[in-house]
Design a protein around this motif. Structure first.
Motif, PDB file in Angstrom:
ATOM      1  N   SER A 166       0.907  -1.263   0.055  1.00  0.00           N
ATOM      2  CA  SER A 166      -0.173   0.238  -0.011  1.00  0.00           C
ATOM      3  C   SER A 166       0.891   0.987   0.007  1.00  0.00           C
ATOM      4  CB  SER A 166      -0.833  -0.003   1.330  1.00  0.00           C
ATOM      5  OG  SER A 166      -1.707   1.174   1.282  1.00  0.00           O
ATOM      6  N   THR A 167       1.945   1.250   0.988  1.00  0.00           N
ATOM      7  CA  THR A 167       2.792   2.228   0.990  1.00  0.00           C
ATOM      8  C   THR A 167       3.461   2.487  -0.592  1.00  0.00           C
ATOM      9  OG1 THR A 167       3.342   2.031   3.187  1.00  0.00           O
ATOM     10  CG2 THR A 167       4.820   3.438   2.087  1.00  0.00           C
ATOM     11  N   LYS A 168       3.922   1.591  -1.224  1.00  0.00           N
ATOM     12  CA  LYS A 168       4.699   1.684  -2.434  1.00  0.00           C
ATOM     13  C   LYS A 168       3.661   2.218  -3.498  1.00  0.00           C
ATOM     14  CE  LYS A 168       7.188  -0.808  -5.834  1.00  0.00           C
ATOM     15  NZ  LYS A 168       7.562  -1.990  -6.628  1.00  0.00           N
ATOM     16  N   ALA A 172      10.642  14.280  -4.615  1.00  0.00           N
ATOM     17  CA  ALA A 172      11.289  13.070  -5.497  1.00  0.00           C
ATOM     18  C   ALA A 172      12.169  12.202  -4.562  1.00  0.00           C
ATOM     19  CB  ALA A 172      12.194  14.162  -6.285  1.00  0.00           C
ATOM     20  N   TYR A 173      13.163  12.717  -3.545  1.00  0.00           N
ATOM     21  CA  TYR A 173      13.809  11.878  -2.917  1.00  0.00           C
ATOM     22  C   TYR A 173      13.100  11.177  -1.944  1.00  0.00           C
ATOM     23  CZ  TYR A 173      17.725  10.548   0.305  1.00  0.00           C
ATOM     24  OH  TYR A 173      18.378   9.852   0.946  1.00  0.00           O
ATOM     25  N   GLU A 174      12.063  11.800  -1.455  1.00  0.00           N
ATOM     26  CA  GLU A 174      11.352  10.913  -0.473  1.00  0.00           C
ATOM     27  C   GLU A 174      10.548   9.816  -0.992  1.00  0.00           C
ATOM     28  OE1 GLU A 174       7.777  11.548   3.024  1.00  0.00           O
ATOM     29  OE2 GLU A 174       8.532  13.122   1.620  1.00  0.00           O
ATOM     30  N   ARG A 175      10.002   9.915  -2.321  1.00  0.00           N
ATOM     31  CA  ARG A 175       9.622   9.243  -2.994  1.00  0.00           C
ATOM     32  C   ARG A 175      10.424   8.177  -3.415  1.00  0.00           C
ATOM     33  NH1 ARG A 175       8.065   8.893  -8.815  1.00  0.00           N
ATOM     34  NH2 ARG A 175       6.096   7.889  -9.132  1.00  0.00           N
ATOM     35  N   HIS A 176      11.641   8.349  -3.935  1.00  0.00           N
ATOM     36  CA  HIS A 176      12.584   7.500  -4.314  1.00  0.00           C
ATOM     37  C   HIS A 176      12.751   6.430  -3.331  1.00  0.00           C
ATOM     38  CE1 HIS A 176      16.007   5.567  -5.981  1.00  0.00           C
ATOM     39  NE2 HIS A 176      16.714   5.873  -4.805  1.00  0.00           N
ATOM     40  N   ILE A 226       9.915   4.058  -2.206  1.00  0.00           N
ATOM     41  CA  ILE A 226       9.470   2.925  -3.054  1.00  0.00           C
ATOM     42  C   ILE A 226      10.816   1.863  -3.068  1.00  0.00           C
ATOM     43  CG2 ILE A 226       9.571   2.609  -5.671  1.00  0.00           C
ATOM     44  CD1 ILE A 226       8.161   5.146  -6.067  1.00  0.00           C
ATOM     45  N   THR A 227      12.078   2.379  -2.836  1.00  0.00           N
ATOM     46  CA  THR A 227      13.301   1.559  -2.944  1.00  0.00           C
ATOM     47  C   THR A 227      13.032   0.620  -1.637  1.00  0.00           C
ATOM     48  OG1 THR A 227      14.569   2.954  -4.057  1.00  0.00           O
ATOM     49  CG2 THR A 227      15.746   1.236  -2.696  1.00  0.00           C
ATOM     50  N   ALA A 228      12.561   1.304  -0.398  1.00  0.00           N
ATOM     51  CA  ALA A 228      12.527   0.675   0.978  1.00  0.00           C
ATOM     52  C   ALA A 228      11.331  -0.482   0.961  1.00  0.00           C
ATOM     53  CB  ALA A 228      12.245   1.814   1.860  1.00  0.00           C
ATOM     54  N   ALA A 229      10.248  -0.057   0.008  1.00  0.00           N
ATOM     55  CA  ALA A 229       9.093  -1.141  -0.002  1.00  0.00           C
ATOM     56  C   ALA A 229       9.809  -2.223  -0.914  1.00  0.00           C
ATOM     57  CB  ALA A 229       8.069  -0.518  -0.958  1.00  0.00           C
ATOM     58  N   ASN A 230      10.712  -1.846  -1.971  1.00  0.00           N
ATOM     59  CA  ASN A 230      11.031  -3.079  -2.729  1.00  0.00           C
ATOM     60  C   ASN A 230      12.003  -4.048  -2.030  1.00  0.00           C
ATOM     61  OD1 ASN A 230       9.579  -2.556  -5.016  1.00  0.00           O
ATOM     62  ND2 ASN A 230      11.590  -1.130  -5.856  1.00  0.00           N
ATOM     63  N   GLU A 231      12.721  -3.466  -1.113  1.00  0.00           N
ATOM     64  CA  GLU A 231      13.744  -4.397  -0.286  1.00  0.00           C
ATOM     65  C   GLU A 231      13.094  -4.857   0.880  1.00  0.00           C
ATOM     66  OE1 GLU A 231      16.801  -1.608   1.165  1.00  0.00           O
ATOM     67  OE2 GLU A 231      17.525  -1.142  -0.721  1.00  0.00           O
TER      68      GLU A 231
END
Length: 107
Positions: free
Chosen positions: A29-31, A44-48, A51-56
């Protein structure tokens, strides 16, 4: 496999029950929230990072499937190499099974 969109594959090995757990639902949901949020210079930075944290965070749930796919790819590559050798014109005729020549002569 699954590094950029692990949410597509969560639960495929162990059933959809895994994808239904609250922790995984929250990560997905967060992603989705950050993917759907318009990208601006301010976020942009916070979004990146989000998304990266969710993938990990989802990687442990697709690790077994990744391992199985990599193993299958390795098997197929070995099979392809073996076939390339066996079908090579440089493969000496004396190494072919006798039955191969018998069927050719019968035709």
């Amino acid at each position: 496999f699954g590094e950029r969109h692990p949410e597509r594959f969560v639960g495929q090995d162990s059933g959809m029950a895994l994808a239904e757990t609250p922790a995984i639902r929250d990560i997905i949901s967060t992603k989705r929230h950050w993917i759907l949020a318009p990208q601006t210079p301010q976020n942009a930075y916070e979004r990146h990072v989000a998304i990266t944290a969710a993938n990990e965070a989802l990687q442990p749930f697709v690790a077994e499937r990744r391992r199985a796919i990599k193993s299958r790819c390795h098997e197929l590559q070995q099979h392809k190499r073996a076939n390339a050798i066996l079908q090579s014109r440089e493969y000496s005729f004396c190494l072919f099974p006798q039955r191969h020549f018998e069927t050719l002569l019968d035709k």
